[in-house]
Scaffold this motif. Structure first.
Motif, mmCIF file in Angstrom:
data_model
loop_
_atom_site.group_PDB
_atom_site.id
_atom_site.type_symbol
_atom_site.label_atom_id
_atom_site.label_comp_id
_atom_site.label_asym_id
_atom_site.label_seq_id
_atom_site.Cartn_x
_atom_site.Cartn_y
_atom_site.Cartn_z
ATOM 1 N N HIS A 151 26.319 -4.020 -4.114
ATOM 2 C CA HIS A 151 26.201 -2.545 -4.287
ATOM 3 C C HIS A 151 25.606 -2.044 -2.963
ATOM 4 O O HIS A 151 25.799 -0.918 -2.313
ATOM 5 C CB HIS A 151 25.634 -1.998 -5.407
ATOM 6 C CG HIS A 151 26.342 -2.401 -6.515
ATOM 7 N ND1 HIS A 151 27.625 -1.556 -6.769
ATOM 8 C CD2 HIS A 151 26.387 -3.446 -7.675
ATOM 9 C CE1 HIS A 151 28.214 -1.829 -8.260
ATOM 10 N NE2 HIS A 151 27.331 -3.227 -8.702
ATOM 11 N N ARG A 189 28.064 -1.619 -0.226
ATOM 12 C CA ARG A 189 28.865 -0.167 -0.783
ATOM 13 C C ARG A 189 28.042 1.042 -0.227
ATOM 14 O O ARG A 189 28.623 1.880 0.341
ATOM 15 C CB ARG A 189 29.298 -0.317 -2.177
ATOM 16 C CG ARG A 189 29.863 1.097 -2.714
ATOM 17 C CD ARG A 189 31.316 1.306 -1.783
ATOM 18 N NE ARG A 189 31.837 2.195 -2.060
ATOM 19 C CZ ARG A 189 33.012 2.871 -1.252
ATOM 20 N NH1 ARG A 189 32.959 2.211 -0.121
ATOM 21 N NH2 ARG A 189 33.471 4.187 -1.468
ATOM 22 N N ALA A 216 26.564 1.942 -11.348
ATOM 23 C CA ALA A 216 27.980 1.139 -11.251
ATOM 24 C C ALA A 216 27.893 -0.248 -12.451
ATOM 25 O O ALA A 216 28.773 -0.979 -12.549
ATOM 26 C CB ALA A 216 27.875 0.472 -9.998
ATOM 27 N N SER A 245 32.381 -7.794 -10.815
ATOM 28 C CA SER A 245 32.569 -6.560 -11.141
ATOM 29 C C SER A 245 33.811 -5.970 -11.751
ATOM 30 O O SER A 245 34.790 -6.059 -10.900
ATOM 31 C CB SER A 245 32.417 -5.867 -9.697
ATOM 32 O OG SER A 245 31.245 -5.940 -9.121
ATOM 33 N N ASN A 281 36.436 -3.286 -13.162
ATOM 34 C CA ASN A 281 36.598 -1.717 -13.238
ATOM 35 C C ASN A 281 36.852 -1.282 -14.699
ATOM 36 O O ASN A 281 36.999 -2.246 -15.745
ATOM 37 C CB ASN A 281 37.716 -1.475 -12.219
ATOM 38 C CG ASN A 281 37.809 -0.107 -12.075
ATOM 39 O OD1 ASN A 281 37.089 0.809 -12.216
ATOM 40 N ND2 ASN A 281 39.040 0.234 -10.998
ATOM 41 N N ARG A 322 33.532 1.175 -7.628
ATOM 42 C CA ARG A 322 32.262 0.673 -7.853
ATOM 43 C C ARG A 322 31.094 1.897 -8.075
ATOM 44 O O ARG A 322 30.136 1.551 -8.613
ATOM 45 C CB ARG A 322 31.666 -0.513 -6.925
ATOM 46 C CG ARG A 322 32.720 -1.600 -6.985
ATOM 47 C CD ARG A 322 31.990 -2.767 -6.168
ATOM 48 N NE ARG A 322 32.079 -2.128 -4.705
ATOM 49 C CZ ARG A 322 31.371 -3.144 -3.815
ATOM 50 N NH1 ARG A 322 30.795 -4.085 -4.071
ATOM 51 N NH2 ARG A 322 31.509 -2.578 -2.401
#
Length: 313
Positions: free
Chosen positions: A56, A59, A93, A126, A128, A240
């Motif tokens: 993260h 991101r 997230a 991760s 979704n 995310r």
């Protein structure tokens, strides 16, 4: 021997996660890491959190060029409380919490839910919205079945092969980061964010994908491969942060994406409106806000009803 403090463990875990991000571990380093993880169950939990945070952080850096990730892992209370900056990003997230995978376990997300699953080898998945995986780890194989949905796999180096199966498609990876998208009535799609994977559809000849490449299964045992930009990969991973990024998609396609994240449907009966193209970054769980923004941009009306919002002239 005095018991290690949580702060010390978090710091060590962050150091290992940072070392893996810089370069693949040597065999000696991997052996040291394996021994450290086996010493204490708290080591495994801290390492999983550190790897998830690193994902993260990447991101956040992509969304905000001035962002700088902290040098040490934040205190656990910051993650749970959803503090500012990166910790808040992680809290958003990982709705549904961190789940630690063990052999044969299944993990799933509901509509609008995201989840981070640290695996026992240091890899992180991760998930979704509306996604489901089953994890099968053994002494000689790391295998994950993506039964439905979309997932980002950040794979730690290990002597065992790491395999992701999505229908008849098989992805073989090691020390890489890639996404697999496996939705009903849509072709399987694989995107490599970092490293390389081997992709095989059915009994077809395996195809090698490297960083910034995407493959789509266009027909049974047929794969189309294309190079894409890092910006395209960032747009594809906007989920995310619970966002949807569009770059020229039609309103019909955008409405279909929003249906995966919310029970509120976007209804477009006019084919001309449905073909209009949209560009922008939107909250995935706010189809009403998206529809109102679209209405303002295209001179349309957005009528909000029970469980739906209708776009018309």
């Amino acid at each position: 021997m005095p018991k290690e403090t949580a702060s010390k463990i978090d710091t060590q875990a962050a150091d290992w996660a940072a070392r893996i991000d810089r370069a693949p571990l040597t065999e000696t380093e991997q052996a040291v890491l394996d021994a450290w993880l086996a010493e204490d169950m708290r080591h495994l939990g801290a390492f999983g959190r550190a790897r998830a945070i690193a994902l993260h952080s990447e991101r956040a850096a992509a969304l905000a060029p001035g962002y700088r990730a902290p040098e040490k892992a934040p205190a656990r209370r910051h993650i749970l409380m959803g503090g500012a900056g990166m910790a808040a990003s992680l809290a958003v997230a990982t709705i549904g919490g961190l789940a630690y995978a063990t052999r044969g376990e299944a993990y799933a997300t509901h509509i609008g839910e995201l989840k981070v699953v640290p695996l026992s080898d240091g890899s992180v998945v991760s998930l979704n919205t509306q996604s489901r995986i089953r994890v099968h780890y053994s002494h000689d194989l790391r295998e994950i079945h993506l039964e439905d949905g979309e997932a980002l796999f950040d794979v730690a180096r290990d002597a065992r092969p790491f395999v992701v199966r999505a229908g008849e498609t098989r992805v073989l990876a090691d020390a890489t980061a890639f996404t697999v998208r496996h939705l009903d009535s849509q072709p399987v799609q694989v995107t490599v964010k970092r490293g390389a994977v081997s992709l095989q559809a059915g009994n077809s000849t395996p195809v090698r994908l490297t960083t910034n490449m995407r493959a789509v299964e266009t027909a049974p045992e047929r794969i189309a491969v294309a190079a894409i930009t890092p910006a395209e990969i960032d747009r594809g991973l906007a989920w995310r942060e619970q966002r949807l990024a569009f770059e020229g998609e039609t309103l019909a396609d955008a409405a279909g994406e929003f249906r995966r994240y919310s029970d509120t449907r976007i209804v477009i009966d006019d084919p001309m409106i449905a073909r209009e193209q949209i560009t922008g970054l939107f909250q995935a769980n706010d189809p009403v806000g998206f529809s109102q923004a679209v209405a303002a941009s295209f001179g349309l009306r957005a009528e909000v009803g029970d469980g739906e919002v209708v776009l018309h002239r």
